[in-house]
Design a protein around this motif. Sequence first.
Motif, PDB file in Angstrom:
ATOM      1  N   LEU A   1      -8.531  -5.544 -28.364  1.00  0.00           N
ATOM      2  CA  LEU A   1      -7.399  -4.970 -29.101  1.00  0.00           C
ATOM      3  C   LEU A   1      -6.900  -3.703 -28.404  1.00  0.00           C
ATOM      4  O   LEU A   1      -5.717  -3.381 -28.468  1.00  0.00           O
ATOM      5  N   GLU A   2      -7.810  -2.998 -27.733  1.00  0.00           N
ATOM      6  CA  GLU A   2      -7.432  -1.732 -27.070  1.00  0.00           C
ATOM      7  C   GLU A   2      -6.566  -1.975 -25.829  1.00  0.00           C
ATOM      8  O   GLU A   2      -5.796  -1.112 -25.436  1.00  0.00           O
ATOM      9  N   THR A   3      -6.703  -3.155 -25.207  1.00  0.00           N
ATOM     10  CA  THR A   3      -5.983  -3.401 -23.946  1.00  0.00           C
ATOM     11  C   THR A   3      -4.691  -4.196 -24.142  1.00  0.00           C
ATOM     12  O   THR A   3      -4.051  -4.566 -23.159  1.00  0.00           O
ATOM     13  N   ILE A   4      -4.307  -4.451 -25.398  1.00  0.00           N
ATOM     14  CA  ILE A   4      -3.118  -5.290 -25.655  1.00  0.00           C
ATOM     15  C   ILE A   4      -1.898  -4.744 -24.905  1.00  0.00           C
ATOM     16  O   ILE A   4      -1.175  -5.500 -24.251  1.00  0.00           O
ATOM     17  N   GLY A   5      -1.678  -3.433 -24.981  1.00  0.00           N
ATOM     18  CA  GLY A   5      -0.511  -2.825 -24.315  1.00  0.00           C
ATOM     19  C   GLY A   5      -0.500  -3.114 -22.819  1.00  0.00           C
ATOM     20  O   GLY A   5       0.522  -3.543 -22.262  1.00  0.00           O
ATOM     21  N   ASP A   6      -1.643  -2.899 -22.168  1.00  0.00           N
ATOM     22  CA  ASP A   6      -1.750  -3.151 -20.710  1.00  0.00           C
ATOM     23  C   ASP A   6      -1.538  -4.630 -20.413  1.00  0.00           C
ATOM     24  O   ASP A   6      -0.823  -4.995 -19.476  1.00  0.00           O
ATOM     25  N   ASN A   7      -2.185  -5.505 -21.207  1.00  0.00           N
ATOM     26  CA  ASN A   7      -2.087  -6.955 -20.976  1.00  0.00           C
ATOM     27  C   ASN A   7      -0.653  -7.463 -21.151  1.00  0.00           C
ATOM     28  O   ASN A   7      -0.209  -8.336 -20.405  1.00  0.00           O
ATOM     29  N   LEU A   8       0.072  -6.907 -22.125  1.00  0.00           N
ATOM     30  CA  LEU A   8       1.475  -7.294 -22.330  1.00  0.00           C
ATOM     31  C   LEU A   8       2.310  -6.969 -21.095  1.00  0.00           C
ATOM     32  O   LEU A   8       3.122  -7.770 -20.642  1.00  0.00           O
ATOM     33  N   ARG A   9       2.089  -5.771 -20.553  1.00  0.00           N
ATOM     34  CA  ARG A   9       2.864  -5.358 -19.367  1.00  0.00           C
ATOM     35  C   ARG A   9       2.488  -6.186 -18.143  1.00  0.00           C
ATOM     36  O   ARG A   9       3.327  -6.456 -17.289  1.00  0.00           O
ATOM     37  N   GLU A  10       1.213  -6.607 -18.064  1.00  0.00           N
ATOM     38  CA  GLU A  10       0.750  -7.385 -16.908  1.00  0.00           C
ATOM     39  C   GLU A  10       1.309  -8.804 -16.902  1.00  0.00           C
ATOM     40  O   GLU A  10       1.771  -9.290 -15.875  1.00  0.00           O
ATOM     41  N   ILE A  11       1.256  -9.487 -18.060  1.00  0.00           N
ATOM     42  CA  ILE A  11       1.618 -10.912 -18.031  1.00  0.00           C
ATOM     43  C   ILE A  11       3.044 -11.189 -18.503  1.00  0.00           C
ATOM     44  O   ILE A  11       3.553 -12.276 -18.343  1.00  0.00           O
ATOM     45  N   LYS A  12       3.688 -10.165 -19.132  1.00  0.00           N
ATOM     46  CA  LYS A  12       5.082 -10.305 -19.600  1.00  0.00           C
ATOM     47  C   LYS A  12       5.284 -11.592 -20.425  1.00  0.00           C
ATOM     48  O   LYS A  12       6.044 -12.486 -20.028  1.00  0.00           O
ATOM     49  N   PRO A  13       4.584 -11.728 -21.562  1.00  0.00           N
ATOM     50  CA  PRO A  13       4.636 -12.980 -22.322  1.00  0.00           C
ATOM     51  C   PRO A  13       5.967 -13.191 -23.027  1.00  0.00           C
ATOM     52  O   PRO A  13       6.735 -12.235 -23.238  1.00  0.00           O
ATOM     53  N   ASP A  14       6.208 -14.441 -23.415  1.00  0.00           N
ATOM     54  CA  ASP A  14       7.407 -14.784 -24.191  1.00  0.00           C
ATOM     55  C   ASP A  14       7.206 -14.467 -25.668  1.00  0.00           C
ATOM     56  O   ASP A  14       8.180 -14.391 -26.419  1.00  0.00           O
TER      57      ASP A  14
END
Length: 594
Positions: free
Chosen positions: A254-267
């Motif tokens: 849950l803590e890395t959601i922000g980083d993961n969103l920027r990395e994979i750019k999901p739909d």
Amino acid sequence: MTIKRLFDCLEHQLNRFPKSDMLAAKENGQWTTYSTERVVDIVNKFSAGLIELGVSARDITPESSDKIAIISNNRPEWIFTDLAAQQIGAILVPVYPTTSPLELEFILNDAAVQYLFVSNAELLEKAKAVAAKVPSIKAIYTFDKIEGAKHWSEVTALANDALLQKVNEVKATIPVSHLATIIYTSGTTGTPKGVMLSHRNIYSNVQFSKESFPFNDAPDSKVLSFLPLNHIFEKTVTYIYLYSGISIYYAESLETIGDNLREIKPDGFTTVPRLLEKVFERIMSKGNELTGLKRKLFFWAVDLAEKYDNLKSGGLWYNIQLAIANKLIFSKWREALGGNVSFIVTGGAACQVKLLRIFNAAKIPVFEGYGPTENSPVISVNRQAKGLTKFGTVGPVINGVKLKLEEDGEICVAGPSVMEGYYKRPDLTAEAVIDGWLHTGDIGILEDGKFLKITDRKKELFKTSGGKYVAPQPIENKLKESPFIEQIMVVGSERKFVGALIVPSFLTLKEWMKEKGITYTTNEDAIHHPRVLELYRELVESYNTFFNHVEQIKKFELLPQEWTIDTGEMTPKMSLKRKVVMEKFKSAIERIYA
């Protein structure tokens, strides 16, 4: 609609849109992808290994089919285990990693679980401590490599050609009426209940949700998954993705959601209102750090967005201003979510209307939906089509679900997604499903003839000592609109008046204290400061004007710590455990009524 088994998604995807990244997760700091072909190979070998261990459907009664439990964060291995068990008719029993040892012991014994799969060393220790009291357990396997523990790859290593042939034979015999899973409800009250869901239940909900929302086949798109897969909402959505060819990337935490969103750019992704509130709080705290013109522009944009109505144009001048706000301010919000989000679906609890207005105005489309575990789960959802979203409602009822409202407003539904019943509890099943109609325990109304609006939980309505009924949720949702309120629980059952326990938003409160020249030391000291108490009295009074006399909060207590899953006041899907809060903060409630 031809009903299929959930595991048929493998063949479906392999034939229609085989992918290089059907599933993906971070391993040693890098994204590792699993192609459709690789997933099929792993799952078949996993099923073969389980057969070698003696796991089978036995016959098609829930009691006699073998059970496999899983306690893990979201990761590809979770899906491998789910599909491998399904293919040979075993029943998956998913358990939240945060489940207490007592509840875990009850679930494993109630389901007579044979094999247990856990993700890490911490959960292995927890499982081992409980397994000693569960005679049915034969072995525990881990997803992480842990010294001295059995690794899940030992199961796939048992596969051979004869066993793989056996998998194909068994797979062909699994009927759609067979149970895919038993999901134990998180137990906001009493002992957990095992909700029995068949392939027919979940698959029909998958397909009706897919066509209603709609989720089109989209082999080029991807999503980020972080809501627990133990919950039926994320599990059903997972099968929507798998049947639509959408790649699933798992957040590290849950803590890395922000980083993961920027990395994979999901739909897109699914979430719960509590996490959306957290995102908004972080955005607002960044806004508070700004100065001068930038600060003015930021708060001008937020004020503008609060007035947004998707069903009614604000007029030419408003639209021009909103376009400017989108270009200057909200574009940065979208970038923080990866810059590609075309949908966010939220469920599990009521979402603040203010947040829905602001995010949708900022071109971050948030759609609120609704449904209990017992309906696999979706009953209704706001839609992507024009005119089929209304803020403050949970949207139109999806195709394939019949709805009726009882005289007291209780929401009842019928259709193929209604559960098979509660495991070993025909008495509770008979109370919940009457003549094919599932009684949800939620109270609702239809707005404009098509938008379902939840007004309260039947069990959460309470009566004051004056005999007047009060619905706490609308009051709580309204007050949570204040940036100074993090969490709130309305109390007053059999009391003379309505009271409230309030957890302040300490980020906002600290900022306010600094502006007023009040020294902040600790949360405990802050909530007893006379000027802070005066601030919250004025705040509560301003919100009381929205409610009739009997619903107005007369007294409240401020609390120094946020309610969390770890401290026991929130369920794993971030709903408030009212009974726990009532018990834990009994002395604070008594002070309200002293």
